[in-house]
Scaffold this active site. Structure first.
Site, short mmCIF file in Angstrom:
data_model
loop_
_atom_site.label_atom_id
_atom_site.label_comp_id
_atom_site.label_asym_id
_atom_site.label_seq_id
_atom_site.Cartn_x
_atom_site.Cartn_y
_atom_site.Cartn_z
CE LYS A 126 8.81 7.26 -10.79
NZ LYS A 126 9.85 6.23 -10.49
CD GLU A 174 -0.90 -7.28 -11.61
OE1 GLU A 174 -0.84 -6.21 -10.99
OE2 GLU A 174 -0.82 -7.37 -12.85
CD GLU A 194 -0.65 -2.04 -19.48
OE1 GLU A 194 -1.18 -2.78 -18.61
OE2 GLU A 194 0.51 -2.18 -19.89
CB CYS A 206 0.20 -5.95 -16.85
SG CYS A 206 0.71 -5.58 -18.52
P1 NDP Z 1 3.90 0.67 -8.77
O1 NDP Z 1 2.56 0.81 -9.36
O2 NDP Z 1 4.18 1.28 -7.45
O3 NDP Z 1 5.04 1.22 -9.77
C1 NDP Z 1 4.85 1.67 -11.07
C2 NDP Z 1 5.48 3.04 -11.26
O4 NDP Z 1 4.74 4.01 -10.50
C3 NDP Z 1 6.92 3.15 -10.76
O5 NDP Z 1 7.64 4.03 -11.60
C4 NDP Z 1 6.72 3.78 -9.40
O6 NDP Z 1 7.87 4.44 -8.93
C5 NDP Z 1 5.62 4.76 -9.69
N1 NDP Z 1 4.91 5.26 -8.53
C6 NDP Z 1 4.78 4.69 -7.30
N2 NDP Z 1 4.04 5.47 -6.49
C7 NDP Z 1 3.70 6.56 -7.20
C8 NDP Z 1 2.94 7.73 -6.93
N3 NDP Z 1 2.38 7.93 -5.74
N4 NDP Z 1 2.78 8.63 -7.92
C9 NDP Z 1 3.31 8.44 -9.15
N5 NDP Z 1 4.06 7.37 -9.45
C10 NDP Z 1 4.24 6.43 -8.51
O7 NDP Z 1 4.23 -0.86 -8.71
P2 NDP Z 1 5.18 -1.61 -7.66
O8 NDP Z 1 6.56 -1.50 -8.16
O9 NDP Z 1 4.93 -1.15 -6.26
O10 NDP Z 1 4.63 -3.08 -7.79
C11 NDP Z 1 3.53 -3.48 -6.99
C12 NDP Z 1 2.61 -4.36 -7.76
O11 NDP Z 1 2.06 -3.62 -8.84
C13 NDP Z 1 3.26 -5.55 -8.44
O12 NDP Z 1 3.46 -6.59 -7.57
C14 NDP Z 1 2.26 -5.85 -9.50
O13 NDP Z 1 1.19 -6.56 -8.98
C15 NDP Z 1 1.77 -4.47 -9.92
N6 NDP Z 1 2.47 -3.97 -11.11
C16 NDP Z 1 1.79 -4.01 -12.28
C17 NDP Z 1 2.42 -3.61 -13.43
C18 NDP Z 1 1.73 -3.64 -14.73
O14 NDP Z 1 2.37 -3.62 -15.76
N7 NDP Z 1 0.42 -3.64 -14.75
C19 NDP Z 1 3.81 -3.19 -13.45
C20 NDP Z 1 4.43 -3.13 -12.14
C21 NDP Z 1 3.76 -3.54 -11.03
P3 NDP Z 1 8.98 3.66 -8.08
O15 NDP Z 1 8.98 2.23 -8.48
O16 NDP Z 1 10.21 4.34 -8.51
O17 NDP Z 1 8.66 3.88 -6.66
#
Ligand code: NDP
Length: 505
Positions: free
Chosen positions: A199, A408, A273, A307
Site C-alpha cells: 500500500k 520529527e 522503520e 527519516c
Molecule cells: P504516516 O505514518 O501516516 O504514513 C505512512 C504510511 O502509513 C502511509 O502509507 C499511510 O497511508 C499509512 N497509514 C496511515 N495510517 C495508517 C493506519 N492506521 N494503518 C496502516 N497504515 C496507515 O505518515 P504521515 O503521512 O501522516 O506523515 C506524518 C509524519 O510522519 C511526517 O510529518 C513525518 O514526521 C513522519 N513520517 C516519517 C517517515 C519515515 O520515513 N520515517 C515517512 C513519512 C512520514 P496514507 O498516507 O495513504 O494515509
C-alpha cells in the site's frame, strides 16, 4: 536565495506549462488497483486525487481501495504463492529480480520525472532514487542464492535448520521516497520467496502504479499486488488481516505503534522503520567549508523529508560562529524552485498539510524564544506561492526539551546547539525518543569513533551523510523502529525458521 529574470507571471506560467507537459508524458494511464496481475477498479468504484505539490494541480485520479479490496489482494497473493511462487527456485527469483532492475533502469528518466511530479523532490535527487531502487533489486538478486541453513548431527539424530518464506506479506510505505521505499520492501520480500500486498501513501501513489505496470510480464500474476488508498481504509485492514503472515511498515512512529498493535492481533511478525531526530556532532578541528557542505546535505536533502535527516546540530563552540555563518551563506545560495529544473536544490514539501505541520513547529519555536538565523516561513516569492514551499530554516536558542526539538518536523529545519563539554553534549544528543541515525564530523579518528559509539542510533555516518550502501544494515534504535533493511538481515525478516529433527536410529 537566487533571483531570476522575467516577470513573476511569466515564470509561474513556465512552471505550469513544464509540469503540464511532463504530466502528459509520464503520468501512467492505469491508476486503478493492481490485483492478481490485472488493473481493476476498487470494489466501491471510489477514487481520490493525487496532486502535484509544485502547482497544486491534480495529476491523476487514483482508485481508493478499502477492506474488500485488501481481501481480494490478499487472496490473489495466496493463490499466486500456492500455485506458483512457492515453487520458484532461488535462481528463478534471481532472474526476476534482475529483470525488474533492468526495467527500472530502462525507464529511469520517466520514473524520475514522475516521482518529481508526485512528490516534489528535485529531479537530480529523483534520479538518485531511481538508480538506488534498481540497485535494491540487484543487491537482493545477488544474495538470493545464499540459502544459509544449518545441519547438526548428534548420534543417530540428524537436524536441519532451514528458512522458509512467510507466504503473504503486507507492506505499507510513506511518501518521502515512494519508488525507493517500494523497492526496499518488494526486493527482499520477493527474494525470500513471498508474495506481497503493497500500500503506497495516498500523497504519492503514481510511481508504485507505474512500477506495477513494469512488473506485469516479469513477475507472475498475483505475486505483487498494489492497493492504493488511505491509511485508515486500506493500510489498517491490511496490517490486521488474519491471512497476512508478516507486516513491514515505514512511516511515522505514531502509526508504527498502531500497526504493531494491529499485527499483534494475529501474532504477526512485524518490522518497522519509523521516524528520527538525528544529531550531527561537529568537533572543533573541522574544515569549516566541508562541514557546512555535509550539514547542509544532512538536513536539506529531499527538503528535509528524510527519516534519517540530521535535524539537530551540535557544533563545538570554537567553530560555531564560522559554521553558522557558512550555513547562512550556503542557504542564501540555494536554488528554491521548480523541482523539474536541474538547478533546483530545494523543491516543495509533499503537501499543504505537511507545510502547515512544519509552520506550526516554527511558530511554537518562535513563541519559545528561538532565534531564526535564517528562514522560518514560506518563501517570499510569488512564483512559489501556489506550491508547498517552506524556507530552509536555522534556529538557535531553543531548550532541548522543546517539542520542535524533540519531535520529527520532517521539513527543512535545523536546530542548533553549541557545545564545549563532550559528556553534556552527548547526553543531549541522546535525549530524544528516536535513535535512527547520527552524523559525526571530525578528522580525529579517535574522537570520531568514540562519538559514533556513544550516539544511541542504528546508523552513524562519519564525514558523510545519507549515502546508504546495500549490504550495510539500516534501521533504528529506541522508537525509530524494529528490524534492519538493505542487508542480508532483511532477508531473514521475510523468512521463518523451520527445524527438522530426523531420527535415523
Ligand atoms: P504516516 O505514518 O501516516 O504514513 C505512512 C504510511 O502509513 C502511509 O502509507 C499511510 O497511508 C499509512 N497509514 C496511515 N495510517 C495508517 C493506519 N492506521 N494503518 C496502516 N497504515 C496507515 O505518515 P504521515 O503521512 O501522516 O506523515 C506524518 C509524519 O510522519 C511526517 O510529518 C513525518 O514526521 C513522519 N513520517 C516519517 C517517515 C519515515 O520515513 N520515517 C515517512 C513519512 C512520514 P496514507 O498516507 O495513504 O494515509
Amino acid at each position: 536565495m537566487a533571483s531570476h529574470p522575467g516577470s513573476a507571471e511569466d515564470r509561474r506560467n513556465d512552471v505550469l506549462e513544464r509540469h503540464r507537459e511532463t504530466a502528459d508524458a509520464v503520468v501512467p494511464e492505469r491508476t486503478s488497483l493492481y490485483i492478481g496481475g490485472e488493473f481493476v477498479e476498487s470494489a466501491g468504484g471510489e477514487t481520490f486525487a493525487t496532486t502535484d505539490p509544485t502547482t497544486n494541480q491534480e495529476l491523476a485520479s487514483v482508485a481508493r481501495g478499502r477492506e474488500a479490496d485488501i481481501d481480494r489482494a490478499v487472496d490473489a497473493a495466496w493463490e499466486a504463492f500456492e500455485t506458483e511462487w512457492s515453487g520458484s527456485s532461488p535462481g528463478d527469483r534471481q532472474r526476476v529480480l534482475l529483470e525488474i532492475a533492468d526495467a527500472i533502469e530502462d525507464n529511469a528518466d520517466e520514473l524520475a520525472r514522475l516521482e518529481t511530479l508526485d512528490n516534489g523532490k528535485p529531479i537530480t535527487e529523483a534520479r538518485i532514487d531511481v538508480n538506488s531502487a534498481a540497485e535494491q533489486f540487484r543487491y537482493f538478486a545477488g544474495i538470493v542464492r545464499e540459502n544459509g541453513g544449518e545441519t547438526m548431527t548428534e548420534g543417530s539424530r540428524y537436524g536441519q535448520v532451514i528458512s522458509e518464506p512467510y507466504g503473504v506479506v503486507a507492506q505499507v510505505i510513506p511518501w518521502n521516497f515512494p519508488l525507493l521505499m517500494a523497492s526496499w520492501k518488494l526486493a527482499p520480500a520477493l527474494a525470500a520467496g513471498n508474495c506481497t500486498v503493497l500500500k503506497p501513501a495516498e500523497q504519492t501513489p503514481l510511481s508504485a502504479l507505474r512500477l506495477a505496470e513494469l512488473l506485469d510480464g516479469i513477475v507472475p500474476d498475483g505475486v505483487v499486488n498494489v492497493v492504493t488508498g488511505f491509511g485508515e481504509e486500506a493500510g489498517d485492514p491490511l496490517t490486521r488481516h488474519p491471512d497476512v503472515r508478516k507486516v513491514a511498515f515505514t512511516g511515522s512512529t505514531a502509526v508504527g505503534k498502531q500497526v504493531m498493535t494491529n499485527a499483534a492481533e494475529n501474532v504477526t511478525d512485524v518490522t518497522l522503520e519509523l521516524g528520527g531526530k538525528s544529531p550531527v556532532v561537529v568537533f572543533s578541528d573541522v574544515d569549516v567549508p566541508n562541514a557546512v557542505q555535509l550539514i547542509t546535505a544532512a538536513i536539506f536533502y529531499n527538503t528535509g523529508e528524510c527519516c534519517e535527516a540530521g535535524s539537530r546540530l551540535f557544533v563545538h563552540e570554537d567553530v560555531a560562529d564560522d559554521v553558522l555563518d557558512g550555513l547562512v551563506d550556503a542557504i542564501a545560495g540555494m536554488e528554491i524552485g521548480d523541482p523539474l529544473r536541474e538547478e533546483t536544490d530545494l523543491g516543495p514539501k509533499v503537501s499543504t498539510a505537511q507545510v502547515d505541520r512544519t509552520l506550526e513547529y516554527l511558530e511554537a519555536a518562535q513563541d519559545a524564544g528561538g532565534r531564526f538565523l535564517t528562514g522560518g516561513d514560506r518563501p517570499d516569492d510569488e512564483v512559489l506561492s501556489e506550491g508547498c514551499y517552506v524556507e530552509p530554516t536555522l534556529i538557535e536558542g531553543l531548550e532541548h526539551d522543546h517539542t520542535a526539538v524533540q519531535e520529527e518536523i520532517f521539513g527543512p529545519v535545523l536546530e542548533v546547539f553549541r557545545w564545549s563539554d563532550y559528556e553534556t553534549m552527548m547526553e543531549l544528543a541522546n535525549d530524544v525518543d528516536y535513535g535512527l541515525a547520527g552524523g559525526v564530523i571530525t578528522d580525529d579518528i579517535t574522537q570520531a569513533n568514540r562519538a559514533a559509539r556513544d550516539i544511541e542510533a542504528g546508523y552513524i555516518w562519519i564525514n558523510s551523510y545519507h549515502d546508504l550502501v546495500p549490504g550495510l544494515p539500516f534501521g533504528g534504535y529506541k522508537q525509530s523502529g524494529i528490524g534492519r533493511e538493505l542487508s542480508a538481515d532483511t532477508l531473514d525478516h521475510y523468512r521463518q525458521t523451520k527445524t527438522i529433527n530426523l531420527s535415523l536410529g
